[in-house]
Scaffold this motif. Sequence first.
Motif, PDB file in Angstrom:
ATOM      1  N   ASN A 174       0.911  -1.213  -0.156  1.00  0.00           N
ATOM      2  CA  ASN A 174      -0.034  -0.141   0.017  1.00  0.00           C
ATOM      3  C   ASN A 174       0.843   1.305   0.098  1.00  0.00           C
ATOM      4  OD1 ASN A 174      -3.030  -0.598   0.335  1.00  0.00           O
ATOM      5  ND2 ASN A 174      -1.996  -2.207   1.237  1.00  0.00           N
ATOM      6  N   VAL A 175       2.247   1.271   0.064  1.00  0.00           N
ATOM      7  CA  VAL A 175       2.963   2.412   0.154  1.00  0.00           C
ATOM      8  C   VAL A 175       3.687   2.290  -1.279  1.00  0.00           C
ATOM      9  CG1 VAL A 175       5.028   3.648   1.041  1.00  0.00           C
ATOM     10  CG2 VAL A 175       3.269   2.168   2.741  1.00  0.00           C
ATOM     11  N   LEU A 176       3.386   3.590  -2.038  1.00  0.00           N
ATOM     12  CA  LEU A 176       4.047   3.830  -3.406  1.00  0.00           C
ATOM     13  C   LEU A 176       5.209   4.368  -3.361  1.00  0.00           C
ATOM     14  CD1 LEU A 176       0.740   5.209  -5.134  1.00  0.00           C
ATOM     15  CD2 LEU A 176       1.971   2.830  -5.486  1.00  0.00           C
ATOM     16  N   ALA A 177       5.402   5.365  -2.353  1.00  0.00           N
ATOM     17  CA  ALA A 177       6.825   6.090  -2.354  1.00  0.00           C
ATOM     18  C   ALA A 177       7.071   6.797  -1.106  1.00  0.00           C
ATOM     19  CB  ALA A 177       6.844   7.212  -3.418  1.00  0.00           C
ATOM     20  N   LEU A 178       8.228   7.004  -0.543  1.00  0.00           N
ATOM     21  CA  LEU A 178       8.855   7.415   0.505  1.00  0.00           C
ATOM     22  C   LEU A 178       9.787   8.773   0.431  1.00  0.00           C
ATOM     23  CD1 LEU A 178       9.527   4.337   2.397  1.00  0.00           C
ATOM     24  CD2 LEU A 178       7.528   5.508   3.037  1.00  0.00           C
ATOM     25  N   LYS A 179       9.643   9.578   1.202  1.00  0.00           N
ATOM     26  CA  LYS A 179      10.451  10.621   1.273  1.00  0.00           C
ATOM     27  C   LYS A 179      11.461  10.033   2.480  1.00  0.00           C
ATOM     28  CE  LYS A 179      10.018  15.074   0.600  1.00  0.00           C
ATOM     29  NZ  LYS A 179       9.631  16.479   1.199  1.00  0.00           N
ATOM     30  N   VAL A 180      12.632   9.924   2.307  1.00  0.00           N
ATOM     31  CA  VAL A 180      13.660   9.204   3.391  1.00  0.00           C
ATOM     32  C   VAL A 180      14.858  10.321   3.794  1.00  0.00           C
ATOM     33  CG1 VAL A 180      14.926   7.502   4.114  1.00  0.00           C
ATOM     34  CG2 VAL A 180      13.143   7.052   2.639  1.00  0.00           C
ATOM     35  N   VAL A 181      14.795  10.772   4.916  1.00  0.00           N
ATOM     36  CA  VAL A 181      16.082  11.547   5.582  1.00  0.00           C
ATOM     37  C   VAL A 181      17.134  10.050   5.803  1.00  0.00           C
ATOM     38  CG1 VAL A 181      17.105  12.962   7.280  1.00  0.00           C
ATOM     39  CG2 VAL A 181      14.688  13.240   6.381  1.00  0.00           C
ATOM     40  N   ARG A 182      18.092  10.336   4.965  1.00  0.00           N
ATOM     41  CA  ARG A 182      19.232   9.460   5.292  1.00  0.00           C
ATOM     42  C   ARG A 182      20.251   9.721   6.346  1.00  0.00           C
ATOM     43  NH1 ARG A 182      22.522   9.641  -0.480  1.00  0.00           N
ATOM     44  NH2 ARG A 182      23.689  11.027   0.953  1.00  0.00           N
ATOM     45  N   GLY A 183      20.878   8.788   6.873  1.00  0.00           N
ATOM     46  CA  GLY A 183      21.820   9.180   8.099  1.00  0.00           C
ATOM     47  C   GLY A 183      22.906  10.199   7.993  1.00  0.00           C
ATOM     48  N   ASP A 184      23.077  10.936   6.656  1.00  0.00           N
ATOM     49  CA  ASP A 184      23.735  11.723   6.494  1.00  0.00           C
ATOM     50  C   ASP A 184      22.977  13.309   6.551  1.00  0.00           C
ATOM     51  OD1 ASP A 184      22.756  11.840   4.198  1.00  0.00           O
ATOM     52  OD2 ASP A 184      24.910  11.619   3.143  1.00  0.00           O
ATOM     53  N   GLY A 185      21.820  13.022   6.700  1.00  0.00           N
ATOM     54  CA  GLY A 185      20.782  13.889   6.660  1.00  0.00           C
ATOM     55  C   GLY A 185      20.484  14.608   5.310  1.00  0.00           C
ATOM     56  N   GLU A 186      20.878  14.029   4.235  1.00  0.00           N
ATOM     57  CA  GLU A 186      20.182  14.248   2.803  1.00  0.00           C
ATOM     58  C   GLU A 186      18.896  13.418   2.474  1.00  0.00           C
ATOM     59  OE1 GLU A 186      21.912  16.073   0.581  1.00  0.00           O
ATOM     60  OE2 GLU A 186      22.785  16.789   2.241  1.00  0.00           O
ATOM     61  N   ILE A 187      18.309  13.948   1.654  1.00  0.00           N
ATOM     62  CA  ILE A 187      16.934  13.501   1.538  1.00  0.00           C
ATOM     63  C   ILE A 187      17.016  12.519   0.094  1.00  0.00           C
ATOM     64  CG2 ILE A 187      14.337  13.944   0.639  1.00  0.00           C
ATOM     65  CD1 ILE A 187      14.807  16.343   2.587  1.00  0.00           C
ATOM     66  N   ILE A 188      16.447  11.560   0.009  1.00  0.00           N
ATOM     67  CA  ILE A 188      16.062  10.774  -1.120  1.00  0.00           C
ATOM     68  C   ILE A 188      14.481  10.514  -1.230  1.00  0.00           C
ATOM     69  CG2 ILE A 188      18.299   9.551  -1.352  1.00  0.00           C
ATOM     70  CD1 ILE A 188      17.004   6.981  -0.394  1.00  0.00           C
ATOM     71  N   THR A 189      14.117  10.543  -2.442  1.00  0.00           N
ATOM     72  CA  THR A 189      12.618  10.243  -2.686  1.00  0.00           C
ATOM     73  C   THR A 189      12.621   8.909  -3.371  1.00  0.00           C
ATOM     74  OG1 THR A 189      12.065  12.439  -2.939  1.00  0.00           O
ATOM     75  CG2 THR A 189      10.533  11.020  -3.872  1.00  0.00           C
ATOM     76  N   THR A 190      11.939   7.649  -2.859  1.00  0.00           N
ATOM     77  CA  THR A 190      12.150   6.505  -3.415  1.00  0.00           C
ATOM     78  C   THR A 190      11.333   5.923  -4.464  1.00  0.00           C
ATOM     79  OG1 THR A 190      10.680   5.224  -1.967  1.00  0.00           O
ATOM     80  CG2 THR A 190      12.779   5.776  -1.218  1.00  0.00           C
ATOM     81  N   GLY A 191      10.415   7.021  -5.074  1.00  0.00           N
ATOM     82  CA  GLY A 191       9.471   6.311  -6.054  1.00  0.00           C
ATOM     83  C   GLY A 191       8.536   7.798  -6.301  1.00  0.00           C
ATOM     84  N   THR A 192       7.450   7.550  -7.155  1.00  0.00           N
ATOM     85  CA  THR A 192       6.371   8.456  -7.440  1.00  0.00           C
ATOM     86  C   THR A 192       5.050   8.034  -7.071  1.00  0.00           C
ATOM     87  OG1 THR A 192       6.022   7.907  -9.673  1.00  0.00           O
ATOM     88  CG2 THR A 192       7.909   9.378  -9.344  1.00  0.00           C
ATOM     89  N   ARG A 193       3.991   8.617  -7.320  1.00  0.00           N
ATOM     90  CA  ARG A 193       2.453   8.234  -7.366  1.00  0.00           C
ATOM     91  C   ARG A 193       2.305   7.105  -8.363  1.00  0.00           C
ATOM     92  NH1 ARG A 193      -0.717  12.261  -8.762  1.00  0.00           N
ATOM     93  NH2 ARG A 193      -2.561  10.884  -8.145  1.00  0.00           N
TER      94      ARG A 193
END
Length: 219
Positions: A174-193
């Motif tokens: 049920n989860v399509l994508a995540l915005k994740v704060v990495r261990g160094d503080g940078e952000i990654i977006t893992t997918g889209t809608r």
Amino acid sequence: MATTISSNLTRPEPQALKRAIDALAARFGNRLVTSQAVREQHAHTTTWLPTQPPDAVVMAQETADIQDVVRICAANRVPVIAFGTGTSLEGQVNAPAGGVCIDLRDMNKVLEVHAEDLDCVIQPGVTRKALNEYLRDQGLFFPIDPGADASLGGMTSTRASGTNAVRYGTMRENVLALKVVRGDGEIITTGTRAKKSSAGYDLTHLFIGARVRSASSPS
Ligand SMILES: Cc1cc2nc3c(=O)[nH]c(=O)nc-3n(C[C@H](O)[C@H](O)[C@H](O)COP(=O)(O)OP(=O)(O)OC[C@H]3O[C@@H](n4cnc5c(N)ncnc54)[C@H](O)[C@@H]3O)c2cc1C
């Protein structure tokens, strides 16, 4: 000298911990809490493990807050523990080596609902009951019910399921994508809608269920 908790968990150096907490106090003011009562509330889970409170709690309000906590803690080698609603059953929010807890309850906005596509965009502190309350007028509902009014961030991190899983799947489906704060503080977006994606690694499903069991749980 650092205090060893178990074979692979080491408390931060006291001076490094103080540096981190001083920097967090300067950044967050009274949104940094170090009282024993609040720290213990953030270690309490329905678990067989003893309470292991963090050294401090930060009440996050936006993604930049999380990034700053992670950066300050990483620079001082202080552990960070996210906190949704604390309902997890295996001691996931305990802090066996101390550290800083990031409480996400104030990040509780439903940002977008795309009724025609049956998806929505939310902040991590939205609970499943709050989301269902929000969706009800549109004839929609969120099907995952693990038995507690957990946050969607915590449910994602534990890959929650529950009695509706046979029909609707678990958080994994049920989860399509995540915005994740990495261990160094940078952000990654893992997918889209978009449900179809054939590009790159499936990072979304790497993060879903990443906190199923804590380091201090029996294996
Ligand atoms: C009575 C009861 C019945 C249950 N039955 C089931 C069941 O049938 N099936 C099932 O699957 N589960 C069940 N559970 C467990 C349930 O899935 C978890 O309690 C829930 O998913 C945890 O959500 P939370 O918001 O309370 O997370 P928390 O307990 O606050 O955190 C859980 C973990 O996720 C991390 N975390 C929290 N938020 C974030 C975030 N935004 N980003 C990154 N990491 C984060 C935390 O650091 C921690 O490691 C049950 C729990 C209870 C209390």
